[in-house]
Design an enzyme around this catalytic site. Structure first.
Site, PDB file in Angstrom:
ATOM      1  N   HIS A  57      54.469  49.037  38.408  1.00  0.00           N
ATOM      2  CA  HIS A  57      54.673  47.624  38.743  1.00  0.00           C
ATOM      3  C   HIS A  57      55.573  47.561  39.967  1.00  0.00           C
ATOM      4  O   HIS A  57      56.685  48.074  39.953  1.00  0.00           O
ATOM      5  CB  HIS A  57      55.316  46.863  37.581  1.00  0.00           C
ATOM      6  CG  HIS A  57      55.464  45.392  37.861  1.00  0.00           C
ATOM      7  ND1 HIS A  57      54.508  44.469  37.482  1.00  0.00           N
ATOM      8  CD2 HIS A  57      56.434  44.691  38.506  1.00  0.00           C
ATOM      9  CE1 HIS A  57      54.895  43.262  37.874  1.00  0.00           C
ATOM     10  NE2 HIS A  57      56.053  43.373  38.498  1.00  0.00           N
ATOM     11  N   CYS A  58      55.082  46.926  41.020  1.00  0.00           N
ATOM     12  CA  CYS A  58      55.823  46.868  42.282  1.00  0.00           C
ATOM     13  C   CYS A  58      56.399  45.473  42.484  1.00  0.00           C
ATOM     14  O   CYS A  58      55.637  44.505  42.628  1.00  0.00           O
ATOM     15  CB  CYS A  58      54.901  47.230  43.452  1.00  0.00           C
ATOM     16  SG  CYS A  58      55.736  47.161  45.063  1.00  0.00           S
ATOM     17  N   PRO A  59      57.726  45.318  42.501  1.00  0.00           N
ATOM     18  CA  PRO A  59      58.307  43.981  42.729  1.00  0.00           C
ATOM     19  C   PRO A  59      58.047  43.453  44.132  1.00  0.00           C
ATOM     20  O   PRO A  59      58.049  42.234  44.341  1.00  0.00           O
ATOM     21  CB  PRO A  59      59.805  44.211  42.476  1.00  0.00           C
ATOM     22  CG  PRO A  59      60.027  45.672  42.725  1.00  0.00           C
ATOM     23  CD  PRO A  59      58.763  46.346  42.292  1.00  0.00           C
TER      24      PRO A  59
END
Length: 318
Positions: free
Chosen positions: A177-179
């Site tokens: 999961h990439c912010p």
């Protein structure tokens, strides 16, 4: 970030794994959804453009991810301002300035487009709550075949899928999961994330080159005709752009290399951490599985939706 716990559903007889079969279990509870679906046609309808694909756009309601995404856009806009209005517009060579400006704006546009596609594309979410008795019966499982159930989102868990605690969904072929894109990187949007890191790296290197060469040129000309700003203001803008170009050039370059290595080896970041052993595709087939089939210039376009080779199975024989 992801939940490793799995519940195995067997079609032959129940397995209680050292727990009493007579002990009352708590009912599974589905997590509240952190994803909304937006209708973006209202933004383009006044211009006479309506696209069915913009009717249900995936969006993650995570305040940290939203802040990071907006911060990314602001950084690109800052680089755009410094390159165009502090440096190139005051250059004496009009042809060179025009070419540099055209190239920089092209890569910046592709970077923002890739970022939006990575952020607003469903990464491969498994339908929530489909691990019911009726849902499992619809699979038509034979004797000895099993499926996995996620206890968090109560969904049938396909092969290579993992639960994301931010999206609160199981994501097929989840890498991480990439912010910065406020989304998971999974089966459906990995191409756009790879293109985003590539184009950000390219504009960072280009901006770094322009800033250093402009600074050297200004020092040689004793800051005469360098920009419409004062020498101290121009220096501050250039220093911040050099720092931004170095930082994000290195960061996105490493991310791009890591992603390409994962694509070629047909192994996600989570699978590398878990050291899972399984049958893998060849490098060329792995590339096609992410960027689409067959190879074309559309591989480098964030506006082209790839045609994937096929989906993974969701059950196993035991």
């Amino acid at each position: 970030m992801f939940q490793m716990e799995l519940e195995e559903i067997v079609t032959t007889r129940p397995s209680y794994k050292s727990k009493s079969p007579y002990k009352k279990r708590k009912a599974d509870k589905i997590q509240t959804d952190s994803v909304v679906f937006l209708d973006l046609n209202c933004l383009f309808r006044p211009f006479g453009y309506v696209n069915p694909s913009l009717r249900h756009v995936w969006f993650v309601k995570d305040i940290c991810g939203i802040v990071c995404a907006v911060f990314t856009w602001l950084l690109v806009l800052y680089a755009e301002y410094v390159v165009m209005f502090v440096m190139l517009i005051h250059e004496s060579s009009n042809i060179s300035s025009f070419l540099h400006g055209l190239l920089f704006n092209l890569f910046a546009f592709l970077a923002i487009a890739s970022h939006l596609r990575a952020m607003l594309t469903d990464p491969g979410a498994v339908p929530k709550g489909n691990a019911t008795t009726e849902g499992i019966k619809h699979l038509g499982l034979k004797k000895g075949e099993v499926v996995f159930k996620c206890p968090k989102c109560i969904s049938i868990k396909p092969d290579r899928a993992h639960h994301c605690s931010v999206c609160q969904r199981c994501i097929r072929k989840m890498d991480h999961h990439c912010p910065w894109v406020n989304n998971c990187v999974g089966e459906n949007n990995q191409k756009y994330f790879v293109l985003f890191t590539l184009y950000i790296c390219l504009i960072s290197i280009h901006a770094l080159y322009l800033a250093v060469s402009h600074f050297v040129s200004c020092v040689g000309r004793d800051w005469k005709g360098c920009s419409g700003l004062s020498p101290p203001a121009t220096t501050i803008f250039l220093i911040f752009l050099i720092f931004e170009g170095m930082l994000f050039g290195i960061f996105t370059g490493i991310m791009f290399a890591t992603q390409m290595s994962a694509v070629c080896s047909d192994e996600t970041g989570i699978e590398q951490l878990k050291k899972e052993e399984r049958e893998r595709r060849s490098r060329w087939l792995s590339m096609k599985a992410v960027f689409g089939h067959p190879f074309s210039i559309r591989w480098f376009s964030p506006f082209a939706t790839p045609m994937f080779l096929g989906s993974e199975k969701i059950y196993y024989s035991v």
